[in-house]
Design an enzyme around this catalytic site. Structure first.
Site, PDB file in Angstrom:
ATOM      1  N   HIS A 168     -13.820  -3.503  -3.238  1.00 18.12           N
ATOM      2  CA  HIS A 168     -13.710  -2.058  -3.480  1.00 18.12           C
ATOM      3  C   HIS A 168     -12.366  -1.762  -4.147  1.00 18.12           C
ATOM      4  CE1 HIS A 168     -14.195   2.188  -3.105  1.00 18.12           C
ATOM      5  NE2 HIS A 168     -13.121   2.293  -2.365  1.00 18.12           N
ATOM      6  N   ASP A 170     -10.112   1.036  -5.719  1.00 18.03           N
ATOM      7  CA  ASP A 170      -9.831   2.464  -5.931  1.00 18.03           C
ATOM      8  C   ASP A 170      -9.098   2.658  -7.260  1.00 18.03           C
ATOM      9  OD1 ASP A 170     -10.686   3.775  -3.419  1.00 18.03           O
ATOM     10  OD2 ASP A 170      -9.200   2.445  -2.509  1.00 18.03           O
ATOM     11  N   ASP A 282     -17.340   4.442   0.098  1.00 15.98           N
ATOM     12  CA  ASP A 282     -16.066   5.030   0.510  1.00 15.98           C
ATOM     13  C   ASP A 282     -15.942   6.541   0.355  1.00 15.98           C
ATOM     14  OD1 ASP A 282     -13.644   4.601   1.757  1.00 15.98           O
ATOM     15  OD2 ASP A 282     -12.530   4.342  -0.090  1.00 15.98           O
ATOM     16  N   ASP A 419     -11.301  -3.561   0.580  1.00 18.07           N
ATOM     17  CA  ASP A 419     -10.491  -3.025  -0.516  1.00 18.07           C
ATOM     18  C   ASP A 419      -9.745  -4.150  -1.231  1.00 18.07           C
ATOM     19  OD1 ASP A 419     -11.351  -0.638   0.445  1.00 18.07           O
ATOM     20  OD2 ASP A 419      -9.387   0.138   1.018  1.00 18.07           O
ATOM     21  N   HIS A 563     -12.855   9.303  -5.460  1.00 12.69           N
ATOM     22  CA  HIS A 563     -12.812   9.862  -4.115  1.00 12.69           C
ATOM     23  C   HIS A 563     -11.423   9.863  -3.478  1.00 12.69           C
ATOM     24  CE1 HIS A 563     -13.865   5.527  -3.610  1.00 12.69           C
ATOM     25  NE2 HIS A 563     -12.942   5.604  -2.673  1.00 12.69           N
TER      26      HIS A 563
END
Length: 1153
Positions: A168, A170, A282, A419, A563
């Site tokens: 994941h 971000d 998420d 993450d 997000h």
């Protein structure tokens, strides 16, 4: 006419035969199912289903043809009637608008009412009513329950496990997008290429195209070919494939779809594939608006994770963690998408293999002893060897089996990641090598009844559907949304609905600017090709640079839907980076707008000259920095006219009030085309609450703006005293302040006059406000309806007890005292302004300035109040400022808030839940209603909303919190700005109550509220020409003959990238239309100037006349060629009729002439 009737009968006969055939097919299939639900051979089921699918496809084709033929017959009849009629009701009546049989209802709303009538499936509101939300300790699965099994459940159907590696990433959070890429993401993708290529059994999924495209741009052709081979072999799957993994609470559906389109278009262009599965692990809660967009973009399946722990537990107990997610307003399964809800606390490895995180953590081989991270449960993983493989495999199998008991099939999804995982090459080796040893052990021991392997989402869902088909298993249907999310205890994530409100407002400013620029750019290119006559563009026009600016604007808006971006949950430097991107894109897109408007307005196109440093048109305001509010630029007036160009970015005729700043208190505005003077008003520019500028004045005038038009106005200096000026009344308890102004009449009421309620009115509505505070108290409509509507401001604090968690960027954890009424040491200065164009009441408090304005206009602008706030809480600590409306609308514990500006969702305020759980996201609208009235609050920005008591509606304006809330951010939110918020408040009569659907009524905004929200989200754009007497001749640009029907919204008109030449515009344009569902219980009087239709068919040729479409081809919502309708289905003859149901978004690939 006789021939038409015969044709209609024949069409109806074919249709009836097809329906009867389909029903017969269903009967045969049902009759073929053996009693006792015995297993049917998979091959036979698949063959039967295939035949049924062919029958359904054929029926849909017949239905489409039938509707098209009936629509053509009806159009022919209407045209004959129209030619006989003495006159038309309005210039913009649509060809498919017909009188409605029930004069009490608006035509077209009947369809919206019909879709309310369907029930069935699980309604999440009913689930929330049912759940106790008591949170008992579930043992090893703390938020769940003990899971048991016999061991023989998989004897006939072995457990089929798909271990799905993921990382994941971000696109900004603790670090900026670029810093994350350089430090981590780049290395993850580099290693992915090497490690997947080493063994064909290895697999991985990837979601964020923003990162993937950046990496792709840096790798060579050889590596690109390796990527393509991995994708083709099914080892690498791009899931969701949006530009980011978008927030689903604050994002507007325009931006959600745009970021999805940006990712899908990139994926098709470079890898030639389309995504089939969604992956949203998420975002902090989930919206059905997103599922509608995913389904419309061609996806069939999706995975979600952040759901309230009590809801997860309930769904696990019911074995409904996998379901068909359906739109609340849809009575058919056409919007259904298969959804998998992850059952446990998180998406990391300890919470994905099974219910016991202490065991699952031992199978995260990145945590082997000596590595950077460890297991908090103090039992480390062990490297798999011949000596321990049996014990390790059986321990893992137990977790797999327990987890599988929560689902209805024998197919099990096990994510493997977290993450920014797989940065180091050694992690790939540790995970893949050790798991492969476990898989080999399972394969060598068939008595364990398990087949485990690495997989992708496509692998998992393919196996799931195959298994359900072979066993006759069905999934339940679910309606509703998954807000508000809580991950533990009473920790509700309703704080982020408002965090960093300045940037939430900037997000919508960029969205409005991008949409306006997309439309004007597409119209400009089409007009240029028509002007040239040879299909080419004007050489002087910098089309390449402008298209590059458009692409950058799309991608910066897309990035901010992440997000941790629009949510306001990133670290301060990251927020500045996001803000700078938004700010630069707004400035760049303004260049494109100005350039397009310049060319379109020129009477002599040969006079066009592009000068980037000195553009012909400039905006009437300037934004100085990424954290500053726009400031209007003053116009120097003289006897020579100053030219204004106003662009109306919406598809409706708008009577709008345009305001500019001038250097004279006397000014006149004329329509440049007709020479007619326009009604105007001069108001003071208040430098301070009690001091008006002596050299700047606000000039406001009423502009009648045709749809998508550019209209030219001239402003000249007028004779002294000739322009009507605002008159001011100042109210202040105690000592009267000295008011400094030279050009305006000021009065200070005394005695009884000073104590009387303040009142403003127009022909539609009258309002009363408090003389002490200036805040609204009551509304009265021309119809006779009166409602008490009091505006209050309040503070929320946070918890103060020692060792208790406090509010932060994510969480709203208010103090035990609840909301406290706002008080200030000094009474506010209240300024009442009255004029012919608008009147308003402004209240100056220490932390905010509040204005309620009434427009003296017809239409929706005159029927609603404009409420604006400027908030500054930088002096506060651990405070959140709230605006509350207190009314006598008998709404009970129910209210409605919108989801992403796309649809309305009923909310129920529940006493069994803590206060913070009853706050919900509001992207653009919320309303209260009873049997006779509806009170709607329409917003230009997203924020938290609640109705804690009957008749109340409150929105959180800003929050300043000193501490972290322990969700990983590591800081509070103290970077507050001077922040503006804007609303329309609309009170309407109501005739008929809403119908219930599975315990929850499905409601839409009224037609008037839709129009008001449209003008709020996409206001007119004003540009100014230089003060030069040698200006070239300009003429207005009016591309449409009439407005679109009220209920059809032009979502976008977007030029697509050329298929052969990267970052260059093609001749293809994406036409996106959204047919709004609108409420039947409120019929505006007089009716709007636009029309509406009660039919599902829309005539695109007449809708956009005189624009002509050389070709129209329906496609999926992200315009991927694989989803284009076949050429055989295209309509070659005019008129081209398309079906657009209420609430449906239609996407069309068009060539404009």
């Amino acid at each position: 006419m006789k021939r038409s009737r015969i044709l209609a009968v024949l069409v109806g006969g074919v249709f009836c035969m097809a329906v009867m055939s389909l029903y017969r097919m269903l009967e045969l299939m049902q009759g073929a199912v053996p009693k006792g639900h015995q297993a049917i051979p998979a091959g036979q089921v698949e063959e039967d289903l295939s035949r049924l699918q062919q029958k359904i496809d054929k029926l849909e084709h017949l239905l489409s043809d039938n509707n098209r033929m009936v629509a053509m017959l009806r159009d022919s009849l209407l045209q004959q009637k129209a030619s006989l009629a003495s006159g038309r009701r309005g210039a913009n009546i649509s060809s498919d608008s017909v009188p409605h049989s029930n004069s009490g209802l608006l035509p077209g709303c009947r369809l919206a009412e019909e879709v309310k009538g369907a029930a069935g499936g699980v309604q999440l509101l009913d689930v929330y009513d049912l759940l106790p939300f008591d949170n008992p300790d579930g043992g090893s699965w703390k938020q769940g329950f003990k899971i048991s099994y016999q061991g023989n459940e998989w004897a006939e159907q072995p457990l089929e496990v798909f271990l799905v590696p993921h990382s994941h990433n971000d696109p900004g959070w603790l670090k900026t997008f670029d810093r994350y890429y350089q430090d981590q993401t780049k290395h993850i993708l580099d290693n992915m290429l090497l490690k997947l290529s080493e063994d064909s059994r290895r697999k991985m999924i990837w979601a964020e195209i923003s990162y993937f495209s950046k990496w792709w741009n840096e790798i060579d052709e050889q590596k690109r070919e390796m990527v393509k081979r991995l994708v083709e072999a099914g080892q690498l799957e791009l899931v969701t494939a949006g530009w980011v993994m978008a927030d689903e609470a604050n994002s507007h559906y325009f931006a959600l779809l745009d970021q999805l389109m940006e990712g899908h278009q990139w994926l098709h262009r470079h890898l030639g594939v389309a995504p089939s599965s969604g992956w949203a692990i998420d975002p902090f809660g989930h919206s059905p608006s997103m599922t509608y967009l995913l389904k419309g973009a061609g996806l069939s399946n999706m995975v979600i994770q952040r759901i309230h722990y009590a809801v997860k537990k309930h769904f696990a107990q019911q074995q409904t963690l996998e379901f068909l997610w359906r739109q609340s307003w849809d009575s058919s399964p056409r919007s259904d998408i298969t959804c998998h809800m992850m059952p446990f606390y998180s998406y990391d490895v300890p919470h994905t293999c099974g219910p016991n995180p202490a065991v699952c953590c031992q199978f995260d081989f990145h945590r082997l002893p000596g590595r950077r991270i460890f297991c908090p449960w103090k039992i480390p993983p062990q490297e798999i060897t011949e000596q321990n493989v049996k014990e390790r495999a059986l321990l893992l199998l137990d977790q797999y089996r327990q987890k599988s008991r929560l689902f209805r099939s024998n197919v099990l999804l096990i994510p493997l990641g977290d993450d920014f995982r797989y940065v180091e090459s050694s992690e790939w080796d540790a995970q893949f090598t050790n798991y492969q040893k476990l898989f080999n052990y399972f394969d060598q021991h068939p008595e364990l009844s398990i087949k485990a392997r690495f997989g992708t989402l496509a692998d998992y869902f393919h196996a799931l559907h195959r298994s359900m088909s072979s066993t006759g298993t069905t999934l339940p249907t679910l309606r509703g949304d998954f807000f508000t999310y809580a991950d533990r205890d009473d920790h509700y994530w309703s704080g982020y609905y408002t965090s960093r409100p300045f940037y939430k407002r900037l997000d919508r400013t960029l969205e409005a600017t991008l949409r306006a620029t997309e439309i004007l750019f597409s119209l400009t290119l089409a007009e240029m090709r028509r002007f040239r006559g040879d299909g080419h563009l004007v050489e002087e026009f910098p089309v390449g640079k402008h298209f590059g600016r458009l692409m950058e604007g799309r991608r910066n808006l897309a990035l901010f839907q992440h997000h941790d971006a629009v949510t306001g949950t990133a670290r301060d430097p990251v927020v500045v980076d996001y803000g700078t991107r938004l700010f630069h894109s707004i400035l760049s897109l303004r260049h494109v707008l100005q350039s397009c408007a310049h060319w379109l307005l020129l009477l002599d196109k040969n006079q066009y000259h592009h000068d980037q440093l000195k553009p012909f048109l400039q905006m009437d305001d300037v934004i100085m920095a990424q954290d500053a509010l726009p400031q209007k630029m003053p116009l120097a007036l003289s006897d020579e006219p100053r030219t204004l160009a106003v662009f109306n970015p919406v598809e409706q005729l708008q009577a709008s009030i345009i305001s500019v700043i001038v250097d004279s208190p006397d000014a006149q505005v004329v329509d440049a085309e007709t020479g007619q003077p326009l009604a105007a008003q001069i108001s003071a520019v208040w430098v301070e609450p009690s001091r008006a500028s002596t050299d700047s004045f606000q000039l406001s005038f009423v502009a009648e703006l045709p749809p998508l038009s550019l209209v030219v106005y001239h402003v000249i200096k007028a004779p002294h005293g000739s322009t009507l000026r605002s008159q001011y009344t100042i109210h202040h308890q105690g000592n009267q302040p000295a008011i400094q102004t030279e050009h305006f009449k000021i009065s200070h009421p005394q005695g009884a006059e000073a104590e009387a309620s303040l009142s403003l009115s127009n022909k539609h509505v009258e309002i009363w406000s408090s003389p002490e505070t200036g805040l609204l108290q009551k509304l009265h409509l021309q119809s006779g309806l009166s409602r008490e509507v009091r505006v209050q401001f309040l503070w929320y604090g946070t918890r103060t007890k020692k060792n208790r968690d406090k509010s932060g960027a994510y969480l709203f954890l208010p103090g035990e005292e609840g909301a406290q009424l706002y008080t200030s040491p000094e009474p506010p200065l209240v300024r009442v302004s009255r004029g012919p164009i608008f009147s308003d009441i402004t209240s100056h408090f220490p932390h905010f300035t509040h204005t309620v304005r009434l427009f003296h206009l017809d239409g929706h602008a005159g029927k609603s109040l404009e409420i604006s706030n400027k908030v500054d809480i930088r002096s506060e600590m651990n405070h959140e400022l709230v605006m509350r409306l207190v009314s006598d609308v008998a709404s009970g514990n129910r209210f409605y808030s919108d989801l992403n500006g796309f649809q309305m969702q009923q909310r129920r305020t529940m006493e069994k839940l803590p206060l913070q759980a009853n706050f919900y996201p509001m992207t653009s609208a919320a309303f209260l209603q009873d049997s006779v009235s509806r009170l709607s609050l329409l917003a230009a920005q997203s924020q938290a909303v609640a109705s804690l008591r009957s008749g109340e509606l409150e929105v959180v304006l800003d929050r300043r919190l000193q501490q972290d809330d322990n969700r990983g951010l590591g800081q509070g939110i103290t970077d507050n700005k001077l922040t503006a918020s804007l609303y329309h408040l609309l009170l309407e009569d109501r005739k008929d109550g809403a119908q219930e659907m599975a315990g929850a009524s499905v409601e839409h905004l009224s037609l008037l509220a839709h129009l008001s929200s449209l003008s709020l989200s996409y206001p007119p754009i004003t540009m100014v020409a230089p003060s030069n007497s040698q200006l070239p001749k300009l003429r207005p640009f009016k591309p449409l003959q009439s407005a679109l029907p009220c209920d059809i919204h032009l979502l976008n008109l977007k030029t697509l990238e050329d298929a052969k030449e990267a970052e260059s515009p093609s001749e293809e344009v994406a036409l996106l239309l959204h047919r709004k569902g609108f409420d039947c219980s409120s019929a505006p009087k007089p009716p709007p100037t636009c029309t509406w239709s009660e039919n599902e068919e829309v005539n695109l040729d007449s809708l956009f006349s005189p624009l002509q479409f050389r070709s129209i081809r329906r496609s999926g919502l992200t315009l991927l060629p694989v989803h284009d309708e076949p050429e055989s289905a295209q309509q070659q003859q005019l008129p081209r009729i398309v079906r657009l149901r209420p609430m449906e978004i239609g996407a069309f690939r068009v060539h404009m002439d």
